[in-house]
Design a protein around this motif. Structure first.
Motif, PDB file in Angstrom:
ATOM      1  N   GLU A  35     -21.648  28.759   7.283  1.00 51.55           N
ATOM      2  CA  GLU A  35     -20.727  28.387   8.363  1.00 51.55           C
ATOM      3  C   GLU A  35     -21.108  27.007   8.922  1.00 51.55           C
ATOM      4  N   ALA A  36     -22.422  26.773   9.058  1.00 55.33           N
ATOM      5  CA  ALA A  36     -22.884  25.467   9.548  1.00 55.33           C
ATOM      6  C   ALA A  36     -22.524  24.370   8.539  1.00 55.33           C
ATOM      7  N   ASP A  37     -22.638  24.701   7.259  1.00 56.76           N
ATOM      8  CA  ASP A  37     -22.273  23.740   6.208  1.00 56.76           C
ATOM      9  C   ASP A  37     -20.772  23.417   6.294  1.00 56.76           C
ATOM     10  N   ALA A  38     -19.958  24.451   6.495  1.00 57.83           N
ATOM     11  CA  ALA A  38     -18.503  24.226   6.622  1.00 57.83           C
ATOM     12  C   ALA A  38     -18.207  23.403   7.875  1.00 57.83           C
ATOM     13  N   TRP A  39     -18.987  23.639   8.923  1.00 59.44           N
ATOM     14  CA  TRP A  39     -18.844  22.838  10.155  1.00 59.44           C
ATOM     15  C   TRP A  39     -19.073  21.359   9.835  1.00 59.44           C
ATOM     16  N   PHE A  40     -20.095  21.095   9.024  1.00 60.30           N
ATOM     17  CA  PHE A  40     -20.420  19.702   8.681  1.00 60.30           C
ATOM     18  C   PHE A  40     -19.262  19.058   7.907  1.00 60.30           C
ATOM     19  N   VAL A  41     -18.744  19.797   6.931  1.00 61.69           N
ATOM     20  CA  VAL A  41     -17.639  19.261   6.120  1.00 61.69           C
ATOM     21  C   VAL A  41     -16.440  18.946   7.015  1.00 61.69           C
ATOM     22  N   GLU A  42     -16.162  19.845   7.948  1.00 64.28           N
ATOM     23  CA  GLU A  42     -15.020  19.653   8.845  1.00 64.28           C
ATOM     24  C   GLU A  42     -15.230  18.432   9.742  1.00 64.28           C
ATOM     25  N   GLN A  43     -16.424  18.318  10.322  1.00 62.02           N
ATOM     26  CA  GLN A  43     -16.706  17.198  11.229  1.00 62.02           C
ATOM     27  C   GLN A  43     -16.683  15.863  10.479  1.00 62.02           C
ATOM     28  N   ALA A  44     -17.274  15.850   9.299  1.00 61.18           N
ATOM     29  CA  ALA A  44     -17.335  14.598   8.530  1.00 61.18           C
ATOM     30  C   ALA A  44     -15.937  14.200   8.064  1.00 61.18           C
ATOM     31  N   SER A  45     -15.146  15.198   7.623  1.00 62.32           N
ATOM     32  CA  SER A  45     -13.779  14.902   7.163  1.00 62.32           C
ATOM     33  C   SER A  45     -12.948  14.375   8.327  1.00 62.32           C
ATOM     34  N   ALA A  46     -13.106  14.992   9.494  1.00 59.94           N
ATOM     35  CA  ALA A  46     -12.326  14.558  10.662  1.00 59.94           C
ATOM     36  C   ALA A  46     -12.650  13.115  11.030  1.00 59.94           C
ATOM     37  N   ARG A  47     -13.810  12.637  10.625  1.00 58.58           N
ATOM     38  CA  ARG A  47     -14.205  11.246  10.919  1.00 58.58           C
ATOM     39  C   ARG A  47     -13.873  10.300   9.772  1.00 58.58           C
ATOM     40  N   GLY A  48     -13.169  10.818   8.773  1.00 60.66           N
ATOM     41  CA  GLY A  48     -12.749   9.968   7.653  1.00 60.66           C
ATOM     42  C   GLY A  48     -13.874   9.632   6.689  1.00 60.66           C
ATOM     43  N   LEU A  49     -14.949  10.417   6.712  1.00 59.89           N
ATOM     44  CA  LEU A  49     -16.062  10.139   5.801  1.00 59.89           C
ATOM     45  C   LEU A  49     -15.806  10.822   4.453  1.00 59.89           C
ATOM     46  N   ARG A  50     -16.311  10.212   3.397  1.00 62.23           N
ATOM     47  CA  ARG A  50     -16.158  10.795   2.054  1.00 62.23           C
ATOM     48  C   ARG A  50     -17.364  11.692   1.779  1.00 62.23           C
ATOM     49  N   ILE A  51     -17.083  12.938   1.396  1.00 63.81           N
ATOM     50  CA  ILE A  51     -18.203  13.874   1.229  1.00 63.81           C
ATOM     51  C   ILE A  51     -18.590  13.993  -0.241  1.00 63.81           C
ATOM     52  N   GLU A  52     -19.875  13.751  -0.492  1.00 63.78           N
ATOM     53  CA  GLU A  52     -20.425  13.898  -1.843  1.00 63.78           C
ATOM     54  C   GLU A  52     -21.286  15.157  -1.821  1.00 63.78           C
ATOM     55  N   THR A  53     -21.042  16.049  -2.774  1.00 65.79           N
ATOM     56  CA  THR A  53     -21.823  17.285  -2.837  1.00 65.79           C
ATOM     57  C   THR A  53     -22.547  17.323  -4.172  1.00 65.79           C
ATOM     58  N   ASP A  54     -23.836  17.562  -4.165  1.00 69.42           N
ATOM     59  CA  ASP A  54     -24.559  17.575  -5.446  1.00 69.42           C
ATOM     60  C   ASP A  54     -24.620  19.000  -5.996  1.00 69.42           C
ATOM     61  N   PRO A  55     -25.122  19.196  -7.224  1.00 69.58           N
ATOM     62  CA  PRO A  55     -25.091  20.537  -7.835  1.00 69.58           C
ATOM     63  C   PRO A  55     -25.948  21.556  -7.100  1.00 69.58           C
ATOM     64  N   PHE A  56     -26.833  21.081  -6.207  1.00 71.78           N
ATOM     65  CA  PHE A  56     -27.749  21.998  -5.521  1.00 71.78           C
ATOM     66  C   PHE A  56     -27.236  22.405  -4.130  1.00 71.78           C
ATOM     67  N   GLY A  57     -26.097  21.812  -3.727  1.00 72.43           N
ATOM     68  CA  GLY A  57     -25.531  22.147  -2.416  1.00 72.43           C
ATOM     69  C   GLY A  57     -25.864  21.135  -1.334  1.00 72.43           C
ATOM     70  N   ASN A  58     -26.655  20.091  -1.678  1.00 78.09           N
ATOM     71  CA  ASN A  58     -26.915  19.027  -0.704  1.00 78.09           C
ATOM     72  C   ASN A  58     -25.645  18.202  -0.521  1.00 78.09           C
ATOM     73  N   ARG A  59     -25.479  17.667   0.693  1.00 79.94           N
ATOM     74  CA  ARG A  59     -24.277  16.859   0.935  1.00 79.94           C
ATOM     75  C   ARG A  59     -24.627  15.529   1.570  1.00 79.94           C
ATOM     76  N   ILE A  60     -23.825  14.502   1.244  1.00 84.03           N
ATOM     77  CA  ILE A  60     -23.891  13.238   1.981  1.00 84.03           C
ATOM     78  C   ILE A  60     -22.453  12.867   2.351  1.00 84.03           C
ATOM     79  N   ALA A  61     -22.231  12.602   3.639  1.00 89.36           N
ATOM     80  CA  ALA A  61     -20.921  12.138   4.106  1.00 89.36           C
ATOM     81  C   ALA A  61     -21.006  10.621   4.249  1.00 89.36           C
ATOM     82  N   TRP A  62     -20.182   9.909   3.488  1.00 86.06           N
ATOM     83  CA  TRP A  62     -20.299   8.448   3.390  1.00 86.06           C
ATOM     84  C   TRP A  62     -19.280   7.712   4.230  1.00 86.06           C
ATOM     85  N   TRP A  63     -19.754   6.709   4.937  1.00 86.70           N
ATOM     86  CA  TRP A  63     -18.911   5.659   5.486  1.00 86.70           C
ATOM     87  C   TRP A  63     -18.935   4.579   4.411  1.00 86.70           C
TER      88      TRP A  63
END
Ligand code: GLV
Ligand code: MN
Ligand code: MN
Length: 402
Positions: A35-63
């Motif tokens: 749920e916290a991970d989904a929160w991150f995706v939602e917050q980052a998307s709402a800020r127009g950041l591009r989300i990169e997800t690796d095969p292990f589940g790590n994420r980076i939201a890019w400006w």
């Protein structure tokens, strides 16, 4: 600006919090952490950041801005069992808030800036600290990690598959070609900043630390009818070992903790057949840590001999000492209107330490914790200090991405 940090904080704060203790249970690839991970995706998307997800589940939201390897900040959203609100989430929320500060200021980065979330930083489910950053950087192979099991015998690859991650021969991908530097903001887990009267500090180094499993076996028997001199009681071996570890660490200015113990069959009126206990140990140098473990193991073996029990010690997670890049630390800590930020060591482990040992220049910012309590529901940071942390992070990212 400040309201954005607080708004975000309010939305993440309830996720995974126990109504009984007020502490957090966000174990990786389990519902609250997801749920916290989904929160991150939602917050980052709402800020127009591009989300990169690796095969292990790590994420980076890019400006996505400028060019070349990016500057990354971030932390983790998992927790220890019954952990505090700030350990991990403070760095993630502050990262998103700092990006907002910079965007509103009209800052134009010369390189991309990312906010990361690494999975299973605490090792609370699969036993290995900083698992996500180890896998991403190649500090640990997928082949070795996939068979790690949680307390119910669920393997890492099974837990990930249940959440839709079924990596086929995944490879490490994170290095200095991908990111030019990493800065993790974290709640301080001690009281140095309180003593120094500063809201924000910078890390100099991380102590080496390790987790060791002690399996002690004895002879199960009746608690009433078995004469004291006839027992082979593994609980005694464990108890004496816990006292010895505490004494050794105390006299040498080190740390030794038994925070998890399991006894079999866990029956009040039986001498147990076995005790498994986990030792967490931390010292100033790698040599001192090796010496401490050797001494505790020797004393435990001597005691096992007297008790008629058997002992096996297994290292489950060992992280060497980390010296953060001193030039980077000075560059972050120096030349502030309010004076230089203090530079301090820590005894806690962090993904920034893994990235640093894997060749990525890394640094950490600490935010004052009024009591120093951490890994506990009582962990805390005052809002003005959190906001000072966001400003400090924004200033740091501006310096590094200009
Ligand atoms: C992680 O927080 C650790 O130091 O155990
Ligand atoms: Mn922690
Ligand atoms: Mn942490």
């Amino acid at each position: 600006m400040p309201d954005h940090f607080e708004d975000m904080w309010r939305t993440i704060e309830p996720i995974g919090r126990s109504a009984r203790s007020g502490g957090y249970f966000r174990q990786p690839f389990a519902p609250a952490e997801r749920e916290a991970d989904a929160w991150f995706v939602e917050q980052a998307s709402a800020r127009g950041l591009r989300i990169e997800t690796d095969p292990f589940g790590n994420r980076i939201a890019w400006w996505d801005a400028g060019s070349g390897p990016g500057v990354v900040t971030g932390s983790h959203l998992d927790s220890v069992l019954d952990g505090g609100a700030y350990d991990g989430p403070l760095g993630v929320v502050s990262g998103l808030a700092a990006l907002e500060v910079l965007q509103r200021r009209g800052f134009r980065p010369a390189r991309p800036i990312g906010v990361s979330v690494f999975v299973e930083e605490e090792g609370s489910r699969f036993g290995l600290a900083c698992l996500g950053s180890r896998l991403a950087t190649g500090a640990m192979s997928w082949e070795a990690a996939r068979a790690l099991q949680d307390r119910d015998g669920v393997r890492l690859d099974e837990a990930m598959a249940a959440d839709g991650f079924e990596p086929e021969n995944p490879q490490p991908w994170l290095g200095s070609e991908q990111i030019s530097c990493f800065v993790e903001l974290h709640v301080e887990q001690g009281r140095d900043l309180v003593d120094r009267g500063g809201a924000v500090g910078v890390a100099s180094r991380i102590w080496p630390h390790g987790r060791y499993r002690l399996d002690i076996s004895g002879e199960p028997n009746h608690a009433g009818t078995t004469r004291m001199e006839d027992r082979r009681d593994p609980m005694l071996t464990y108890a004496m070992t816990a006292l010895a570890a505490n004494k050794q660490a105390r006299v040498a200015g080190q740390r030794a903790t038994f925070g998890r113990v399991e006894t079999t069959p866990n029956s009040t009126n039986s001498v147990p057949s076995g005790v498994t206990a986990w030792l967490d140990a931390r010292c100033e140098t790698d040599e001192a840590l090796a010496e401490l473990i050797e001494t505790i193991t020797r004393q435990a073996n001597e005691r096992a001999e007297r008790d008629g029990t058997r002992l096996a010690v297994t290292a489950e997670s060992v992280s060497g000492g980390v010296d953060f890049d001193p030039d980077l630390a000075r560059r972050i800590a120096g030349d502030h209107e309010s004076g230089d930020w203090p530079i301090l060591p820590t005894q806690a482990g962090h993904d920034a330490g893994i990235l640093s040992t894997q060749g990525i220049p890394s640094a950490m910012l600490f935010v004052r914790n009024p009591t120093g309590v951490s890994h506990s529901p009582a962990e805390h940071a005052e809002v003005p200090d959190c906001l000072a942390g966001v400003d400090a992070l924004a200033e740091t990212l501006e310096r590094l991405a200009s």
